[in-house]
Design a protein around this motif. Structure first.
Motif, PDB file in Angstrom:
ATOM      1  N   TYR A  32      -8.237  -2.469   8.527  1.00 47.93           N
ATOM      2  CA  TYR A  32      -6.870  -2.946   8.307  1.00 47.93           C
ATOM      3  C   TYR A  32      -6.516  -4.028   9.321  1.00 47.93           C
ATOM      4  N   GLY A  33      -6.016  -5.136   8.823  1.00 48.02           N
ATOM      5  CA  GLY A  33      -5.634  -6.240   9.684  1.00 48.02           C
ATOM      6  C   GLY A  33      -6.728  -7.258   9.908  1.00 48.02           C
ATOM      7  N   LYS A  34      -7.966  -6.928   9.484  1.00 55.04           N
ATOM      8  CA  LYS A  34      -9.080  -7.875   9.608  1.00 55.04           C
ATOM      9  C   LYS A  34      -9.632  -8.299   8.254  1.00 55.04           C
ATOM     10  N   SER A  35      -9.858  -7.328   7.368  1.00 58.03           N
ATOM     11  CA  SER A  35     -10.367  -7.700   6.044  1.00 58.03           C
ATOM     12  C   SER A  35      -9.645  -6.972   4.912  1.00 58.03           C
ATOM     13  N   ILE A  36      -8.872  -5.953   5.239  1.00 62.79           N
ATOM     14  CA  ILE A  36      -8.031  -5.267   4.254  1.00 62.79           C
ATOM     15  C   ILE A  36      -6.581  -5.365   4.724  1.00 62.79           C
ATOM     16  N   PHE A  37      -5.700  -5.739   3.792  1.00 60.02           N
ATOM     17  CA  PHE A  37      -4.308  -6.006   4.138  1.00 60.02           C
ATOM     18  C   PHE A  37      -3.392  -5.350   3.112  1.00 60.02           C
ATOM     19  N   SER A  38      -2.100  -5.369   3.398  1.00 59.19           N
ATOM     20  CA  SER A  38      -1.142  -4.783   2.456  1.00 59.19           C
ATOM     21  C   SER A  38      -0.197  -5.818   1.861  1.00 59.19           C
ATOM     22  N   CYS A  39      -0.192  -7.038   2.404  1.00 57.59           N
ATOM     23  CA  CYS A  39       0.758  -8.054   1.954  1.00 57.59           C
ATOM     24  C   CYS A  39       0.044  -9.337   1.543  1.00 57.59           C
ATOM     25  N   PRO A  40      -0.053  -9.615   0.240  1.00 56.32           N
ATOM     26  CA  PRO A  40      -0.696 -10.859  -0.202  1.00 56.32           C
ATOM     27  C   PRO A  40       0.019 -12.115   0.283  1.00 56.32           C
ATOM     28  N   TYR A  41       1.343 -12.057   0.417  1.00 56.15           N
ATOM     29  CA  TYR A  41       2.067 -13.235   0.901  1.00 56.15           C
ATOM     30  C   TYR A  41       1.699 -13.554   2.347  1.00 56.15           C
ATOM     31  N   CYS A  42       1.344 -12.511   3.109  1.00 51.57           N
ATOM     32  CA  CYS A  42       0.964 -12.698   4.506  1.00 51.57           C
ATOM     33  C   CYS A  42      -0.490 -13.137   4.651  1.00 51.57           C
ATOM     34  N   ASP A  43      -1.373 -12.599   3.832  1.00 51.98           N
ATOM     35  CA  ASP A  43      -2.812 -12.793   4.051  1.00 51.98           C
ATOM     36  C   ASP A  43      -3.591 -13.246   2.817  1.00 51.98           C
ATOM     37  N   GLY A  44      -2.914 -13.452   1.690  1.00 49.89           N
ATOM     38  CA  GLY A  44      -3.605 -13.872   0.480  1.00 49.89           C
ATOM     39  C   GLY A  44      -4.321 -15.206   0.623  1.00 49.89           C
ATOM     40  N   TRP A  45      -3.700 -16.150   1.309  1.00 43.28           N
ATOM     41  CA  TRP A  45      -4.317 -17.475   1.470  1.00 43.28           C
ATOM     42  C   TRP A  45      -5.663 -17.378   2.185  1.00 43.28           C
ATOM     43  N   GLU A  46      -5.733 -16.564   3.224  1.00 41.75           N
ATOM     44  CA  GLU A  46      -6.981 -16.409   3.976  1.00 41.75           C
ATOM     45  C   GLU A  46      -8.058 -15.705   3.150  1.00 41.75           C
ATOM     46  N   MET A  47      -7.660 -14.915   2.139  1.00 36.18           N
ATOM     47  CA  MET A  47      -8.621 -14.169   1.323  1.00 36.18           C
ATOM     48  C   MET A  47      -8.881 -14.853  -0.018  1.00 36.18           C
ATOM     49  N   SER A  81     -15.766  -8.331  -0.012  1.00 32.72           N
ATOM     50  CA  SER A  81     -15.545  -8.973   1.286  1.00 32.72           C
ATOM     51  C   SER A  81     -14.232  -8.569   1.943  1.00 32.72           C
ATOM     52  N   GLY A  82     -13.383  -7.880   1.196  1.00 32.00           N
ATOM     53  CA  GLY A  82     -12.093  -7.479   1.723  1.00 32.00           C
ATOM     54  C   GLY A  82     -11.196  -7.065   0.581  1.00 32.00           C
ATOM     55  N   GLY A  83      -9.910  -6.975   0.849  1.00 34.65           N
ATOM     56  CA  GLY A  83      -9.020  -6.599  -0.235  1.00 34.65           C
ATOM     57  C   GLY A  83      -7.623  -6.259   0.235  1.00 34.65           C
ATOM     58  N   PHE A  84      -6.892  -5.616  -0.666  1.00 37.07           N
ATOM     59  CA  PHE A  84      -5.508  -5.237  -0.405  1.00 37.07           C
ATOM     60  C   PHE A  84      -5.304  -3.781  -0.800  1.00 37.07           C
ATOM     61  N   VAL A  85      -4.494  -3.103  -0.010  1.00 37.37           N
ATOM     62  CA  VAL A  85      -4.253  -1.682  -0.206  1.00 37.37           C
ATOM     63  C   VAL A  85      -2.753  -1.448  -0.347  1.00 37.37           C
ATOM     64  N   VAL A  86      -2.402  -0.431  -1.119  1.00 35.34           N
ATOM     65  CA  VAL A  86      -0.997  -0.023  -1.231  1.00 35.34           C
ATOM     66  C   VAL A  86      -0.839   1.283  -0.453  1.00 35.34           C
ATOM     67  N   PRO A  87      -0.295   1.225   0.766  1.00 35.51           N
ATOM     68  CA  PRO A  87      -0.098   2.446   1.552  1.00 35.51           C
ATOM     69  C   PRO A  87       1.193   3.146   1.138  1.00 35.51           C
ATOM     70  N   ARG A  88       1.387   4.308   1.686  1.00 37.13           N
ATOM     71  CA  ARG A  88       2.691   4.967   1.653  1.00 37.13           C
ATOM     72  C   ARG A  88       3.325   4.741   3.018  1.00 37.13           C
ATOM     73  N   PHE A  89       4.604   4.437   3.048  1.00 39.16           N
ATOM     74  CA  PHE A  89       5.281   4.128   4.302  1.00 39.16           C
ATOM     75  C   PHE A  89       6.241   5.247   4.690  1.00 39.16           C
ATOM     76  N   TYR A  90       6.397   5.435   5.985  1.00 38.82           N
ATOM     77  CA  TYR A  90       7.308   6.448   6.493  1.00 38.82           C
ATOM     78  C   TYR A  90       7.922   5.965   7.811  1.00 38.82           C
ATOM     79  N   ARG A  91       9.052   6.535   8.176  1.00 41.11           N
ATOM     80  CA  ARG A  91       9.675   6.221   9.457  1.00 41.11           C
ATOM     81  C   ARG A  91       9.077   7.140  10.531  1.00 41.11           C
ATOM     82  N   PRO A  92       8.324   6.593  11.469  1.00 42.02           N
ATOM     83  CA  PRO A  92       7.694   7.457  12.476  1.00 42.02           C
ATOM     84  C   PRO A  92       8.687   8.037  13.462  1.00 42.02           C
TER      85      PRO A  92
END
Length: 301
Positions: free
Chosen positions: A126-141, A223-234
């Motif tokens: 996560y953060g190197k080759s798998i991401f959750s936001c295409p708008y943030c990292d789609g261009w690089e992938m 080579s990488g990809g995008f994941v849909v996590p579940r989010f929570y307030r820690p």
């Protein structure tokens, strides 16, 4: 004992923006952050004009450096463990893990959210080759062979369609979850393979994905990809302080960050329980700060 007009909890884009605006408004501000921001694992942050490609820790350092110009802002690198409400929410006592106490008339919650991944080993990439936001990292992938990892059909289809703008070489992995005939047909029209078999492990090195192995032993190269996590307030201050939350987990506000609890405000990802860009979080921090300052102005004039 330190006394502030307002304490801002969380030093991400939302908290930094809130503090900057309030500091410039000559309010006495205490900014608290414990360094657990969600984007700290990301190599670069994108989409923030004038800061595109900035590393998250650099973004934070630049923000904190800018706050130093304003003597009304105090920064504390520590974790807040408890917030105690006074009578009618007129003042709050904030306790930290190093046994210190601070007083404030108003509180801004900008503590962010954290992820839970459908496949735990995703975090290794996560953060190197798998991401959750295409708008943030789609261009690089772009144009790379990518995987989409999701376990809810609505999110499977949405993320796959979205990432298709950056790469046509996609494989959807549902990790054992069935997809409807209609949903599968939508993707098959674009020749996007769907793998519903559970994943055994991700294979790669130094955070860079190479292959995905399924329970059957089959592997596919990606080579990488995008994941849909579940989010929570820690940090559960939202619940502890009695802020109203709707059926979707969103904190009820007036649109400017004021919660249903007097003198408690919220900004950034903490409010919506979904990921947000730095730009949007910073803007929401600015809005919350304006609400805080407006309320101080009306109360004290």
């Amino acid at each position: 004992m330190n006394i502030f007009d307002c304490i801002v909890i969380g030093g991400g884009a939302a908290g930094l923006s809130t503090s900057l605006t309030l500091g410039r408004a000559r309010r006495n501000i205490g900014l608290f952050d414990d360094g657990t921001n969600r984007n700290r694992v990301t190599q670069e942050s994108h989409g923030f004009i004038t800061r595109d490609g900035t590393k998250p820790h650099e973004f934070r350092e630049i923000g904190l450096k800018e706050l130093e110009k304003y003597p009304a802002i105090s920064y504390f690198n520590t974790k807040i463990t408890e917030i105690t409400k006074g009578k009618d929410n007129e003042r709050f006592t904030v306790s930290t893990e190093d046994d210190k106490e601070f007083i404030a008339e108003k509180i801004v919650l900008a503590t962010g959210v954290q992820e839970v991944f459908p496949i735990p080993s995703v975090r290794d990439y996560y953060g190197k080759s798998i991401f959750s936001c295409p708008y943030c990292d789609g261009w690089e992938m772009r144009e790379k062979p990518l995987v989409i990892i999701a376990e809810d059909e609505e999110y499977m289809l949405h993320m796959t369609k979205l990432v298709y703008n950056w790469s046509k070489d996609l494989v959807l992995i549902t990790n054992g979850v069935e997809i409807s005939e209609g949903g599968a047909l939508e993707l098959q029209k674009r020749h996007i393979p769907i793998k519903m078999e559970p994943v055994k492990k991700l294979i790669g090195a130094d955070g860079h994905l190479h292959e995905i192995e399924f329970e059957s032993g089959e592997t596919i190269a990606r080579s990488g990809g995008f994941v849909v996590p579940r989010f929570y307030r820690p940090i559960t201050f939202v619940e502890q302080l009695g802020c109203e939350i709707d059926e979707n987990g969103v904190v009820v506000t007036d649109g400017m960050g004021r919660t249903t609890q007097k003198n408690i405000y919220i900004a950034g990802e903490t409010e919506k329980l979904v990921p947000s860009s730095l730009l949007i979080s910073a803007a929401e921090g600015n809005k919350a700060a304006i609400a805080v300052n407006t309320d101080f102005t009306m109360e004290r004039f």
